[in-house]
Design a protein around this motif. Structure first.
Motif, PDB file in Angstrom:
ATOM      1  N   VAL B 151       0.874  -1.165   0.000  1.00 31.25           N
ATOM      2  CA  VAL B 151       0.000   0.000   0.000  1.00 31.25           C
ATOM      3  C   VAL B 151       0.915   1.219   0.000  1.00 31.25           C
ATOM      4  O   VAL B 151       1.868   1.289   0.788  1.00 31.25           O
ATOM      5  CB  VAL B 151      -0.916   0.023   1.236  1.00 31.25           C
ATOM      6  N   VAL B 152       0.652   2.145  -0.880  1.00 34.45           N
ATOM      7  CA  VAL B 152       1.487   3.347  -0.989  1.00 34.45           C
ATOM      8  C   VAL B 152       0.609   4.567  -0.758  1.00 34.45           C
ATOM      9  O   VAL B 152      -0.470   4.683  -1.351  1.00 34.45           O
ATOM     10  CB  VAL B 152       2.152   3.446  -2.383  1.00 34.45           C
ATOM     11  N   CYS B 153       1.049   5.452   0.112  1.00 34.36           N
ATOM     12  CA  CYS B 153       0.273   6.667   0.348  1.00 34.36           C
ATOM     13  C   CYS B 153       1.179   7.778   0.861  1.00 34.36           C
ATOM     14  O   CYS B 153       2.165   7.520   1.560  1.00 34.36           O
ATOM     15  CB  CYS B 153      -0.831   6.392   1.366  1.00 34.36           C
ATOM     16  N   GLN B 154       0.830   8.979   0.497  1.00 33.64           N
ATOM     17  CA  GLN B 154       1.520  10.147   1.025  1.00 33.64           C
ATOM     18  C   GLN B 154       1.127  10.345   2.500  1.00 33.64           C
ATOM     19  O   GLN B 154       0.054   9.892   2.914  1.00 33.64           O
ATOM     20  CB  GLN B 154       1.088  11.381   0.241  1.00 33.64           C
ATOM     21  N   HIS B 155       1.981  11.027   3.245  1.00 32.05           N
ATOM     22  CA  HIS B 155       1.601  11.378   4.616  1.00 32.05           C
ATOM     23  C   HIS B 155       0.654  12.579   4.601  1.00 32.05           C
ATOM     24  O   HIS B 155      -0.318  12.619   5.361  1.00 32.05           O
ATOM     25  CB  HIS B 155       2.846  11.691   5.442  1.00 32.05           C
ATOM     26  N   ALA B 156       0.964  13.526   3.739  1.00 33.17           N
ATOM     27  CA  ALA B 156       0.108  14.715   3.626  1.00 33.17           C
ATOM     28  C   ALA B 156       0.172  15.231   2.203  1.00 33.17           C
ATOM     29  O   ALA B 156       1.181  15.059   1.507  1.00 33.17           O
ATOM     30  CB  ALA B 156       0.558  15.796   4.600  1.00 33.17           C
ATOM     31  N   SER B 157      -0.900  15.870   1.783  1.00 29.36           N
ATOM     32  CA  SER B 157      -0.984  16.348   0.399  1.00 29.36           C
ATOM     33  C   SER B 157      -0.268  17.677   0.221  1.00 29.36           C
ATOM     34  O   SER B 157      -0.454  18.604   1.017  1.00 29.36           O
ATOM     35  CB  SER B 157      -2.450  16.503  -0.003  1.00 29.36           C
ATOM     36  N   ASN B 158       0.498  17.774  -0.863  1.00 35.05           N
ATOM     37  CA  ASN B 158       1.156  19.046  -1.168  1.00 35.05           C
ATOM     38  C   ASN B 158       0.200  20.016  -1.845  1.00 35.05           C
ATOM     39  O   ASN B 158       0.564  21.144  -2.128  1.00 35.05           O
ATOM     40  CB  ASN B 158       2.378  18.817  -2.068  1.00 35.05           C
ATOM     41  N   LEU B 159      -1.027  19.556  -2.102  1.00 31.22           N
ATOM     42  CA  LEU B 159      -2.020  20.443  -2.709  1.00 31.22           C
ATOM     43  C   LEU B 159      -3.031  20.935  -1.676  1.00 31.22           C
ATOM     44  O   LEU B 159      -3.295  22.133  -1.580  1.00 31.22           O
ATOM     45  CB  LEU B 159      -2.759  19.698  -3.840  1.00 31.22           C
ATOM     46  N   THR B 160      -3.585  20.011  -0.911  1.00 32.68           N
ATOM     47  CA  THR B 160      -4.675  20.379   0.001  1.00 32.68           C
ATOM     48  C   THR B 160      -4.248  20.421   1.464  1.00 32.68           C
ATOM     49  O   THR B 160      -5.013  20.880   2.311  1.00 32.68           O
ATOM     50  CB  THR B 160      -5.822  19.359  -0.120  1.00 32.68           C
ATOM     51  N   GLY B 161      -3.062  19.893   1.751  1.00 24.82           N
ATOM     52  CA  GLY B 161      -2.619  19.834   3.146  1.00 24.82           C
ATOM     53  C   GLY B 161      -3.247  18.699   3.932  1.00 24.82           C
ATOM     54  O   GLY B 161      -2.946  18.514   5.120  1.00 24.82           O
ATOM     55  N   THR B 162      -4.100  17.933   3.269  1.00 26.20           N
ATOM     56  CA  THR B 162      -4.794  16.821   3.929  1.00 26.20           C
ATOM     57  C   THR B 162      -3.791  15.842   4.550  1.00 26.20           C
ATOM     58  O   THR B 162      -2.830  15.435   3.892  1.00 26.20           O
ATOM     59  CB  THR B 162      -5.650  16.053   2.887  1.00 26.20           C
ATOM     60  N   ILE B 163      -4.037  15.477   5.799  1.00 24.58           N
ATOM     61  CA  ILE B 163      -3.175  14.494   6.456  1.00 24.58           C
ATOM     62  C   ILE B 163      -3.847  13.123   6.345  1.00 24.58           C
ATOM     63  O   ILE B 163      -4.982  12.945   6.794  1.00 24.58           O
ATOM     64  CB  ILE B 163      -2.948  14.862   7.936  1.00 24.58           C
ATOM     65  N   GLN B 164      -3.161  12.192   5.715  1.00 24.79           N
ATOM     66  CA  GLN B 164      -3.733  10.858   5.524  1.00 24.79           C
ATOM     67  C   GLN B 164      -3.608  10.031   6.808  1.00 24.79           C
ATOM     68  O   GLN B 164      -2.767  10.308   7.656  1.00 24.79           O
ATOM     69  CB  GLN B 164      -3.031  10.134   4.358  1.00 24.79           C
ATOM     70  N   LEU B 165      -4.459   9.031   6.902  1.00 24.04           N
ATOM     71  CA  LEU B 165      -4.515   8.210   8.124  1.00 24.04           C
ATOM     72  C   LEU B 165      -3.524   7.051   8.000  1.00 24.04           C
ATOM     73  O   LEU B 165      -3.909   5.883   7.815  1.00 24.04           O
ATOM     74  CB  LEU B 165      -5.952   7.715   8.325  1.00 24.04           C
ATOM     75  N   ILE B 166      -2.251   7.406   8.093  1.00 24.13           N
ATOM     76  CA  ILE B 166      -1.187   6.441   7.799  1.00 24.13           C
ATOM     77  C   ILE B 166      -1.194   5.254   8.771  1.00 24.13           C
ATOM     78  O   ILE B 166      -0.983   4.108   8.361  1.00 24.13           O
ATOM     79  CB  ILE B 166       0.196   7.148   7.813  1.00 24.13           C
ATOM     80  N   GLY B 167      -1.426   5.525  10.036  1.00 19.04           N
ATOM     81  CA  GLY B 167      -1.442   4.413  11.003  1.00 19.04           C
ATOM     82  C   GLY B 167      -2.504   3.382  10.650  1.00 19.04           C
ATOM     83  O   GLY B 167      -2.242   2.165  10.682  1.00 19.04           O
TER      84      GLY B 167
END
Lengths: 82, 389
Positions: B151-167
């Protein structure tokens, strides 16, 4: 030419510079004097970075401390004072 | 109007691209590296080379302390976060593998995956919502659907600042025998990162954004159990020089070639600064972001992208205007007001597609160290004037 008799030191070599510096810091912090030197070709393992020079009498304690810290010695040998 | 011909902005609001200015400690560390640490680290045992080696060793340990990495040798210096993402992806995935990835990724991940898809790797993209959030339930559905390598995901978006639920995503990945690989370019330095708590297998990040180091350096954490194929081979200065193969020991395995001593030492200084000041800095950034979102929202015609006001985000605020193009707004901010901001697609077409702005782009204001409430006030006043002029 006469000079002082050559002393023999122990040399420990490590697979990476990072491990060598971690070992240096650990041993110094725990009272084992070491000196970083160019890794001598004579100790083998193709080392070309740094190694640690120490008194032969300190090797046993150094080995114990390094093993406890999971810092692996990749090569070892002796070297005459230069 | 900018007071002089200096390219320095009156207000720098492009921290999403790179941090500026740098803390004095970082400038000092880089200067010292160039003046006093000129030897080749790891290559010699003379005093100046040894001093460079020690400085890199200490920098690595400081970065590991900041990021909660138990063994600093698992933290690899890279030329950039992009290089780290490439190593993380190309070193772990092979033809026949399946990877599940969020749709908000930057090109640092999207392009390597597009490339890998042409080599026989199945890439499944999970759509984020209009705030940029990738729902872990959607990811789990895809991971359940077929054997998945990562599974690949950013920690936070460089566009919206959204913080993904990495844990949560890491838990899902591991539950189904997959790896969790993270692009943390916009995470580290702006939010607390504890690798042990996140439970990820790899985490790449930039050294010059939230981490406050100079450009030209990045970091890649690799879990001790993760076998990653090398992508660059060469001299490491350590053991096994006679072997035709790269050493198995980290960090040397992934650090062929002469290290970027000024960059790494500067990054270490940035990490040390964040260890001391990070909590206060995060609070300040949060306050400024709220001020910015509130202010932009009150200007007629603007729509702020990303999470709603008050929701957690990294200090990035992007917006679109109903009438004026983003590039014109950014140009006017710079030329008329001396305010540095970035327009366009931000190297993130996937993300723009996700939130519906791929055709118009957005103007992005990135907040960071050195910004003040005055800077935000100047930007808001400028935006008001631009859209009414």
């Amino acid at each position: 030419m006469s000079g002082r008799p050559l002393r023999t030191f122990a040399v420990l070599g490590f697979a990476t510079t990072h491990t060598a510096l971690a070992a240096e810091q650990l041993l110094r912090d725990l009272g084992v004097p070491v000196t970083p030197i160019p890794a001598p070709a004579s100790i083998g393992n193709g080392l070309c970075g740094i190694a640690l020079r120490l008194e032969p009498g300190d090797v046993e304690r150094a080995d114990t401390l390094l093993e406890r810290a999971e810092l692996r010695v990749a090569a070892r040998g002796d070297i005459e004072d230069v | 109007m900018p007071a002089s011909s200096s390219p320095r902005p009156v207000a720098y609001l492009d921290h999403g691209a790179t941090s500026w200015p740098k803390p004095e400690q970082v400038v000092h560390a880089v200067t010292r590296a160039l003046t006093d640490l000129g030897g080749n680290p790891g290559r010699g045992a003379y005093a100046m080379a040894l001093a460079a080696s020690r400085a890199i060793f200490e920098s690595r340990r400081t970065c590991a302390e900041l990021l909660g990495v138990p063994d600093s040798s698992d933290l690899i210096f890279q030329p950039s976060c992009t290089a780290g993402c490439n190593l993380m992806l190309k070193g772990t995935l092979k033809p026949g593998d399946r990877v599940v990835v969020g749709s908000m990724e930057h090109n640092a991940v999207a392009r390597p995956l597009e490339h890998l898809a042409r080599t026989g790797i199945e890439v499944v993209v999970v759509q984020g919502d209009r705030t940029g959030l990738v729902d872990p339930d959607d990811v789990e559905r895809e991971v359940r659907a077929a054997p998945t390598r990562a599974v690949v995901c950013q920690h936070a978006s460089n566009l919206t600042g959204t913080i993904q639920l990495i844990g949560d995503l890491a838990d899902i990945a591991h539950e189904h025998g997959a790896l969790m690989l993270v692009d943390g370019a916009q995470g580290a330095g702006h939010v607390d990162v504890d690798i042990g708590v996140l439970g990820v297998d790899a985490y790449a990040t930039s050294g010059h954004k939230g981490m406050l180091g100079p450009q030209g350096v990045g970091l890649l954490y690799l879990s001790p159990d993760l076998d990653v194929r090398t992508q660059v081979e060469g001299g490491t200065g350590g053991g096994g020089s006679e072997s035709p193969d790269m050493p198995i020991e980290r960090p040397d395995r992934y650090e062929a070639g002469t290290a970027n001593t000024p960059g790494i030492v500067g990054l270490g200084a940035g990490a040390a600064f964040l260890i001391a000041e990070g909590a206060r800095q995060h609070r300040r950034e949060t306050e400024l972001v709220y001020q910015l979102i509130e202010g932009i929202s009150q200007i007629e015609g603007f729509r702020v992208l990303g999470p709603p006001a008050g929701a957690p985000r990294v200090p990035i605020v992007s917006a679109v205007h109903e009438r004026l193009e983003a590039d014109r707004i950014a140009f006017a901010l710079d030329r008329t007001y001396g305010i540095a901001a970035r327009a366009g697609l931000h190297c993130a077409p996937w993300a723009h597609r996700t939130i519906g702005t791929v055709d118009c782009g957005a103007v992005r204001l990135g907040v960071g160290w050195g910004n003040t409430s005055e800077h935000i006030g100047l930007a808001l006043r400028a935006l008001r004037e631009i859209v009414t002029s």
